[in-house]
Design an enzyme around this catalytic site. Structure first.
Site, PDB file in Angstrom:
ATOM      1  N   ARG A 102     -19.601  -7.879 -51.454  1.00  0.00           N
ATOM      2  CA  ARG A 102     -19.202  -8.939 -52.176  1.00  0.00           C
ATOM      3  C   ARG A 102     -19.260 -10.416 -51.885  1.00  0.00           C
ATOM      4  NH1 ARG A 102     -17.347  -7.576 -57.008  1.00  0.00           N
ATOM      5  NH2 ARG A 102     -16.140  -6.510 -56.394  1.00  0.00           N
ATOM      6  N   ASP A 123     -10.044   1.943 -48.687  1.00  0.00           N
ATOM      7  CA  ASP A 123      -9.437   1.638 -49.953  1.00  0.00           C
ATOM      8  C   ASP A 123      -8.284   0.767 -49.500  1.00  0.00           C
ATOM      9  OD1 ASP A 123      -7.044   0.616 -51.813  1.00  0.00           O
ATOM     10  OD2 ASP A 123      -6.875   1.981 -52.973  1.00  0.00           O
ATOM     11  N   VAL A 124      -7.687  -0.709 -48.754  1.00  0.00           N
ATOM     12  CA  VAL A 124      -7.154  -1.177 -47.920  1.00  0.00           C
ATOM     13  C   VAL A 124      -5.928  -0.435 -48.633  1.00  0.00           C
ATOM     14  CG1 VAL A 124      -8.836  -3.032 -46.955  1.00  0.00           C
ATOM     15  CG2 VAL A 124      -6.995  -3.423 -48.747  1.00  0.00           C
ATOM     16  N   ASN A 178      -9.689  -9.680 -45.844  1.00  0.00           N
ATOM     17  CA  ASN A 178     -10.589 -10.675 -46.770  1.00  0.00           C
ATOM     18  C   ASN A 178     -10.356  -9.990 -48.629  1.00  0.00           C
ATOM     19  OD1 ASN A 178     -12.833 -12.223 -48.390  1.00  0.00           O
ATOM     20  ND2 ASN A 178     -13.513 -10.220 -48.472  1.00  0.00           N
ATOM     21  N   SER A 189      -4.911 -18.072 -50.963  1.00  0.00           N
ATOM     22  CA  SER A 189      -5.449 -18.945 -51.489  1.00  0.00           C
ATOM     23  C   SER A 189      -4.072 -20.118 -51.970  1.00  0.00           C
ATOM     24  CB  SER A 189      -5.403 -17.995 -53.182  1.00  0.00           C
ATOM     25  OG  SER A 189      -5.894 -18.864 -54.052  1.00  0.00           O
ATOM     26  N   TYR A 215      -0.342 -12.002 -57.989  1.00  0.00           N
ATOM     27  CA  TYR A 215      -1.604 -13.172 -56.763  1.00  0.00           C
ATOM     28  C   TYR A 215      -0.830 -14.236 -56.067  1.00  0.00           C
ATOM     29  CZ  TYR A 215      -6.273 -14.469 -55.373  1.00  0.00           C
ATOM     30  OH  TYR A 215      -7.224 -14.460 -55.172  1.00  0.00           O
ATOM     31  N   LYS A 229      -0.021 -13.627 -52.553  1.00  0.00           N
ATOM     32  CA  LYS A 229      -1.485 -14.528 -50.985  1.00  0.00           C
ATOM     33  C   LYS A 229      -0.107 -15.947 -50.569  1.00  0.00           C
ATOM     34  CE  LYS A 229      -6.069 -13.267 -52.169  1.00  0.00           C
ATOM     35  NZ  LYS A 229      -6.113 -12.873 -50.799  1.00  0.00           N
ATOM     36  N   ILE A 276     -14.467 -20.338 -55.651  1.00  0.00           N
ATOM     37  CA  ILE A 276     -15.834 -20.012 -55.189  1.00  0.00           C
ATOM     38  C   ILE A 276     -16.693 -19.564 -55.903  1.00  0.00           C
ATOM     39  CG2 ILE A 276     -16.221 -19.278 -53.045  1.00  0.00           C
ATOM     40  CD1 ILE A 276     -13.365 -21.230 -52.208  1.00  0.00           C
TER      41      ILE A 276
HETATM   42  P1  NDP Z   1     -15.258 -10.347 -55.009  1.00  0.00           P
HETATM   43  O1  NDP Z   1     -14.219 -10.117 -56.265  1.00  0.00           O
HETATM   44  O2  NDP Z   1     -16.460 -11.162 -55.047  1.00  0.00           O
HETATM   45  O3  NDP Z   1     -15.235  -9.453 -53.883  1.00  0.00           O
HETATM   46  C1  NDP Z   1     -13.915  -8.619 -53.639  1.00  0.00           C
HETATM   47  C2  NDP Z   1     -14.247  -7.721 -52.607  1.00  0.00           C
HETATM   48  O4  NDP Z   1     -13.034  -7.101 -51.860  1.00  0.00           O
HETATM   49  C3  NDP Z   1     -14.965  -6.600 -52.565  1.00  0.00           C
HETATM   50  O5  NDP Z   1     -15.572  -6.201 -51.803  1.00  0.00           O
HETATM   51  C4  NDP Z   1     -14.534  -5.359 -53.157  1.00  0.00           C
HETATM   52  O6  NDP Z   1     -15.034  -3.907 -52.805  1.00  0.00           O
HETATM   53  C5  NDP Z   1     -13.213  -5.597 -52.132  1.00  0.00           C
HETATM   54  N1  NDP Z   1     -11.676  -4.488 -52.598  1.00  0.00           N
HETATM   55  C6  NDP Z   1     -11.502  -4.909 -53.881  1.00  0.00           C
HETATM   56  N2  NDP Z   1      -9.744  -4.100 -53.231  1.00  0.00           N
HETATM   57  C7  NDP Z   1     -10.387  -3.467 -52.261  1.00  0.00           C
HETATM   58  C8  NDP Z   1      -9.400  -2.538 -51.768  1.00  0.00           C
HETATM   59  N3  NDP Z   1      -8.477  -1.724 -52.271  1.00  0.00           N
HETATM   60  N4  NDP Z   1     -10.527  -1.853 -50.652  1.00  0.00           N
HETATM   61  C9  NDP Z   1     -10.825  -2.467 -49.743  1.00  0.00           C
HETATM   62  N5  NDP Z   1     -11.971  -3.439 -50.348  1.00  0.00           N
HETATM   63  C10 NDP Z   1     -11.742  -3.850 -51.335  1.00  0.00           C
HETATM   64  O7  NDP Z   1     -13.980 -11.281 -54.335  1.00  0.00           O
HETATM   65  P2  NDP Z   1     -14.519 -12.318 -53.615  1.00  0.00           P
HETATM   66  O8  NDP Z   1     -15.418 -12.573 -52.893  1.00  0.00           O
HETATM   67  O9  NDP Z   1     -14.420 -13.905 -54.459  1.00  0.00           O
HETATM   68  O10 NDP Z   1     -12.332 -13.077 -53.052  1.00  0.00           O
HETATM   69  C11 NDP Z   1     -12.624 -12.135 -51.509  1.00  0.00           C
HETATM   70  C12 NDP Z   1     -11.046 -12.364 -50.885  1.00  0.00           C
HETATM   71  O11 NDP Z   1     -11.086 -14.258 -51.493  1.00  0.00           O
HETATM   72  C13 NDP Z   1     -10.045 -12.165 -51.746  1.00  0.00           C
HETATM   73  O12 NDP Z   1      -9.159 -11.673 -50.849  1.00  0.00           O
HETATM   74  C14 NDP Z   1      -9.817 -13.326 -52.689  1.00  0.00           C
HETATM   75  O13 NDP Z   1      -8.675 -13.079 -53.023  1.00  0.00           O
HETATM   76  C15 NDP Z   1     -10.088 -14.433 -52.588  1.00  0.00           C
HETATM   77  N6  NDP Z   1      -9.751 -16.413 -53.209  1.00  0.00           N
HETATM   78  C16 NDP Z   1     -11.125 -15.570 -53.967  1.00  0.00           C
HETATM   79  C17 NDP Z   1     -11.411 -16.760 -54.172  1.00  0.00           C
HETATM   80  C18 NDP Z   1     -12.556 -17.271 -55.840  1.00  0.00           C
HETATM   81  O14 NDP Z   1     -12.221 -18.442 -56.406  1.00  0.00           O
HETATM   82  N7  NDP Z   1     -14.109 -16.568 -55.777  1.00  0.00           N
HETATM   83  C19 NDP Z   1     -10.322 -18.128 -54.612  1.00  0.00           C
HETATM   84  C20 NDP Z   1      -9.517 -17.770 -53.440  1.00  0.00           C
HETATM   85  C21 NDP Z   1      -9.207 -16.732 -52.972  1.00  0.00           C
HETATM   86  P3  NDP Z   1     -16.027  -3.328 -53.696  1.00  0.00           P
HETATM   87  O15 NDP Z   1     -17.211  -4.419 -53.994  1.00  0.00           O
HETATM   88  O16 NDP Z   1     -15.853  -1.855 -53.312  1.00  0.00           O
HETATM   89  O17 NDP Z   1     -15.467  -3.480 -54.710  1.00  0.00           O
END
Ligand code: NDP
Length: 242
Positions: free
Chosen positions: A11, A59-60, A88, A140, A153, A157, A186
């Site tokens: 996602r 699960d990472v 990510n 972040s 968080y 980060k 974002i």
């Molecule tokens: P989303 O919540 O849209 O997506 C998170 C993704 O991480 C999903 O694909 C989810 O998988 C996966 N995920 C979560 N936990 C695990 C785990 N334990 N093992 C494997 N996969 C995992 O997040 P964003 O796209 O917004 O964020 C992506 C990155 O960017 C993150 O690190 C976030 O902290 C960082 N970020 C985001 C910001 C924002 O404003 N959106 C701002 C700053 C940083 P699943 O679909 O299976 O749940």
């Protein structure tokens, strides 16, 4: 075939990074933890864009799951290695520290910092052996400046940024670069529930960023043009914090 592993590729930003790297010719390994439907949708989008890839559930934060999944992948691809790793996957569990349950503290750190350790260690050997590799860690703005309600968080980060700089120094001689990207707000599921209208007013460029804009930056950092950039943290936040 060149391989790139994107954790949390099902996602949001991770999906956009999968598409970007697929367009750059990488076979993308789309990691996720729960959302099989969304991970397969990412794979469909990759294929629609003319690329190729596969989904990889683990699960990472779970070291055994990570090693097992990557050992299986290595057995199936004995002559290949993962050349690009984008750490990510991330979650947020916001609360003021005074009220933060222990589980919310540790889950956020285990996912971001534990995930970095588990996945990077498993993938690094191949990069070092081939003297070629790119690692991009999704940090972040919170890891740079702090944010009330996000001590967990921010710690995760901020730690990821420090780990980025240290690892960059460890592996530079083997021509592996390690950088971090620090997004502001974002437009993804992660910011759902935030008051976008009032937050927008705090951003000099007046809007949230898009996953594609972050993915373009990741694409640059893994490209040959960025071969001399390592140990850096690149902000992408519309001027929110400079
Ligand atoms: P989303 O919540 O849209 O997506 C998170 C993704 O991480 C999903 O694909 C989810 O998988 C996966 N995920 C979560 N936990 C695990 C785990 N334990 N093992 C494997 N996969 C995992 O997040 P964003 O796209 O917004 O964020 C992506 C990155 O960017 C993150 O690190 C976030 O902290 C960082 N970020 C985001 C910001 C924002 O404003 N959106 C701002 C700053 C940083 P699943 O679909 O299976 O749940």
């Amino acid at each position: 075939m060149k391989y790139a592993l994107i954790t949390g590729g099902s996602r949001g930003i991770g999906r956009a990074v999968c598409l970007q790297l697929a367009r750059m010719g990488y076979h993308v390994l789309i990691n996720y933890v729960h959302n099989t439907v969304e991970a397969k949708k990412t794979l469909d989008l990759v294929r629609e864009a003319g690329g190729e890839g596969e989904v990889l559930m683990f699960d990472v934060a779970d070291r055994q799951q990570v090693s097992k999944a990557l050992e299986v992948w290595e057995k199936e691809h004995p002559d290949q290695y993962i050349e690009v790793l984008v750490n990510n996957a991330g979650i947020r569990r916001d609360n003021i520290l005074a009220l933060m349950p222990e589980g919310d503290w540790s889950r956020v750190l285990d996912t971001t910092l534990g995930g970095f350790y588990n996945v990077t260690q498993a993938v690094l050997q191949g990069m070092l052996f081939h003297k070629n590799g790119r690692i991009v860690n999704m940090a972040s703005v919170t890891g740079l400046k702090g944010m009330p309600g996000q001590a967990n968080y921010a710690a995760a980060k901020g730690g990821l940024i420090a780990a980025t700089k240290s690892l960059a120094l460890e592996v530079a001689r083997k021509r592996v670069t390690v950088n971090a990207v620090a997004p502001g707000f974002i437009q993804t599921d992660m910011v759902e529930g935030l008051d976008e209208d009032s937050l927008r007013r705090t951003i000099p460029l007046g809007r949230f960023g898009t996953p594609d804009e972050v993915a373009a930056l990741v694409g640059f950092l893994v490209s040959p043009a960025a071969a001399y950039i390592t140990g850096e943290v690149i902000s992408i936040n519309g001027g929110l914090y400079t």
